[in-house]
Design a protein around this motif. Structure first.
Motif, PDB file in Angstrom:
ATOM      1  N   PRO A 166       0.823  -1.115  -0.014  1.00 57.89           N
ATOM      2  CA  PRO A 166       0.047   0.126  -0.047  1.00 57.89           C
ATOM      3  C   PRO A 166       0.696   1.368  -0.015  1.00 57.89           C
ATOM      4  O   PRO A 166       0.333   2.496  -0.561  1.00 57.89           O
ATOM      5  CB  PRO A 166      -0.825  -0.192   1.354  1.00 57.89           C
ATOM      6  CG  PRO A 166      -0.951  -1.575   1.730  1.00 57.89           C
ATOM      7  CD  PRO A 166       0.435  -2.207   0.975  1.00 57.89           C
ATOM      8  N   ALA A 167       2.145   1.039   0.592  1.00 54.65           N
ATOM      9  CA  ALA A 167       3.142   2.373   0.462  1.00 54.65           C
ATOM     10  C   ALA A 167       3.861   2.654  -0.613  1.00 54.65           C
ATOM     11  O   ALA A 167       4.502   3.470  -0.598  1.00 54.65           O
ATOM     12  CB  ALA A 167       3.962   2.310   1.726  1.00 54.65           C
ATOM     13  N   GLY A 168       3.317   1.720  -1.562  1.00 58.38           N
ATOM     14  CA  GLY A 168       4.255   1.551  -3.031  1.00 58.38           C
ATOM     15  C   GLY A 168       5.286   0.339  -3.009  1.00 58.38           C
ATOM     16  O   GLY A 168       5.298  -0.313  -1.940  1.00 58.38           O
ATOM     17  N   PRO A 169       5.920   0.519  -4.119  1.00 57.53           N
ATOM     18  CA  PRO A 169       6.867  -0.853  -4.224  1.00 57.53           C
ATOM     19  C   PRO A 169       8.063  -0.857  -3.219  1.00 57.53           C
ATOM     20  O   PRO A 169       8.434  -0.093  -2.907  1.00 57.53           O
ATOM     21  CB  PRO A 169       7.427  -0.719  -5.802  1.00 57.53           C
ATOM     22  CG  PRO A 169       6.438   0.284  -6.451  1.00 57.53           C
ATOM     23  CD  PRO A 169       5.920   1.290  -5.239  1.00 57.53           C
TER      24      PRO A 169
ATOM     25  N   LEU B 225       5.365 -14.431  -9.493  1.00 54.38           N
ATOM     26  CA  LEU B 225       4.530 -15.143 -10.465  1.00 54.38           C
ATOM     27  C   LEU B 225       3.680 -14.285 -11.505  1.00 54.38           C
ATOM     28  O   LEU B 225       3.053 -14.722 -12.242  1.00 54.38           O
ATOM     29  CB  LEU B 225       3.472 -16.060  -9.830  1.00 54.38           C
ATOM     30  CG  LEU B 225       4.309 -17.291  -8.864  1.00 54.38           C
ATOM     31  CD1 LEU B 225       3.430 -18.175  -8.180  1.00 54.38           C
ATOM     32  CD2 LEU B 225       5.125 -17.933  -9.896  1.00 54.38           C
ATOM     33  N   ASP B 226       3.856 -12.816 -11.055  1.00 55.61           N
ATOM     34  CA  ASP B 226       3.323 -11.734 -12.076  1.00 55.61           C
ATOM     35  C   ASP B 226       4.132 -10.655 -12.078  1.00 55.61           C
ATOM     36  O   ASP B 226       5.267 -10.747 -11.460  1.00 55.61           O
ATOM     37  CB  ASP B 226       1.715 -11.766 -11.717  1.00 55.61           C
ATOM     38  CG  ASP B 226       1.922 -10.803 -10.309  1.00 55.61           C
ATOM     39  OD1 ASP B 226       2.936 -10.550  -9.697  1.00 55.61           O
ATOM     40  OD2 ASP B 226       0.828 -10.558  -9.728  1.00 55.61           O
ATOM     41  N   GLY B 227       3.734 -10.037 -13.109  1.00 55.04           N
ATOM     42  CA  GLY B 227       4.584  -8.428 -13.485  1.00 55.04           C
ATOM     43  C   GLY B 227       4.162  -7.488 -12.332  1.00 55.04           C
ATOM     44  O   GLY B 227       4.615  -6.260 -12.449  1.00 55.04           O
ATOM     45  N   THR B 228       3.136  -7.642 -11.332  1.00 59.11           N
ATOM     46  CA  THR B 228       2.566  -6.588 -10.454  1.00 59.11           C
ATOM     47  C   THR B 228       3.264  -6.645  -9.196  1.00 59.11           C
ATOM     48  O   THR B 228       2.986  -5.747  -8.492  1.00 59.11           O
ATOM     49  CB  THR B 228       1.116  -6.809 -10.573  1.00 59.11           C
ATOM     50  OG1 THR B 228       0.693  -7.896  -9.856  1.00 59.11           O
ATOM     51  CG2 THR B 228       0.414  -6.694 -11.950  1.00 59.11           C
ATOM     52  N   GLY B 229       3.990  -7.630  -8.747  1.00 58.48           N
ATOM     53  CA  GLY B 229       4.644  -7.765  -7.467  1.00 58.48           C
ATOM     54  C   GLY B 229       3.476  -8.021  -6.419  1.00 58.48           C
ATOM     55  O   GLY B 229       3.711  -7.882  -5.328  1.00 58.48           O
TER      56      GLY B 229
END
Length: 148
Positions: free
Chosen positions: A14-17, A44-48
């Protein structure tokens, strides 16, 4: 620089990557998984958001767990982490930043038509050194919260 510091994985919080070590260490192991004290954190995905945790000890069977960043599915999830859980990791929030949370996913099976996430006992990740503790919360969060 150590190998743990060189290999980083991005987790969308929620605070960012946030970048965390790609090798997570679980002193004492996770409940029910003795001998598994190190896990590779594989996106497993590109969204983190979706990850596999893989452990391959030299003296036992390999283990693969799935985990998610819980806020992606449960935006209001704001557990109060017990101070003992943070202290066990040696986490100083002012110096190290807030911990990164992951929720272990239970796949769909004969009893459940969709995967669920364990929000009662999140994995608390020290963002700088990759130490992990599974912390059982004192609050009323579900053990198997349906995903999707």
């Amino acid at each position: 620089m150590t190998a743990v510091q060189e290999a980083l994985v991005t987790v969308t919080t929620p605070a960012g990557p946030r970048e965390v070590p790609a090798t997570l260490r679980v002193p004492g192991g996770l409940p029910g998984l003795p001998g598994h004290d190190a896990y590779a954190l594989d996106p497993l995905d590109g969204t983190g958001v979706l990850f596999a945790l893989r452990s391959e000890p030299s003296d036992g069977p390999a283990v693969r767990l799935f985990a998610v960043e819980p806020h992606a599915f449960f935006p209001d999830y704001a557990p109060e982490l017990p101070a003992g859980g943070l202290a066990a990791l040696g986490l100083d929030v002012e110096q190290d930043g807030a911990p990164v949370l992951l929720a272990v996913v239970h796949p769909a099976d004969d009893d459940r038509d969709r995967p669920t996430a364990n929000l009662l006992a999140p994995l608390v990740v020290h963002p700088r050194d990759g130490r992990v503790a599974q912390v059982v919360l004192d609050s009323d969060h579900p053990l198997r919260a349906p995903l999707g």
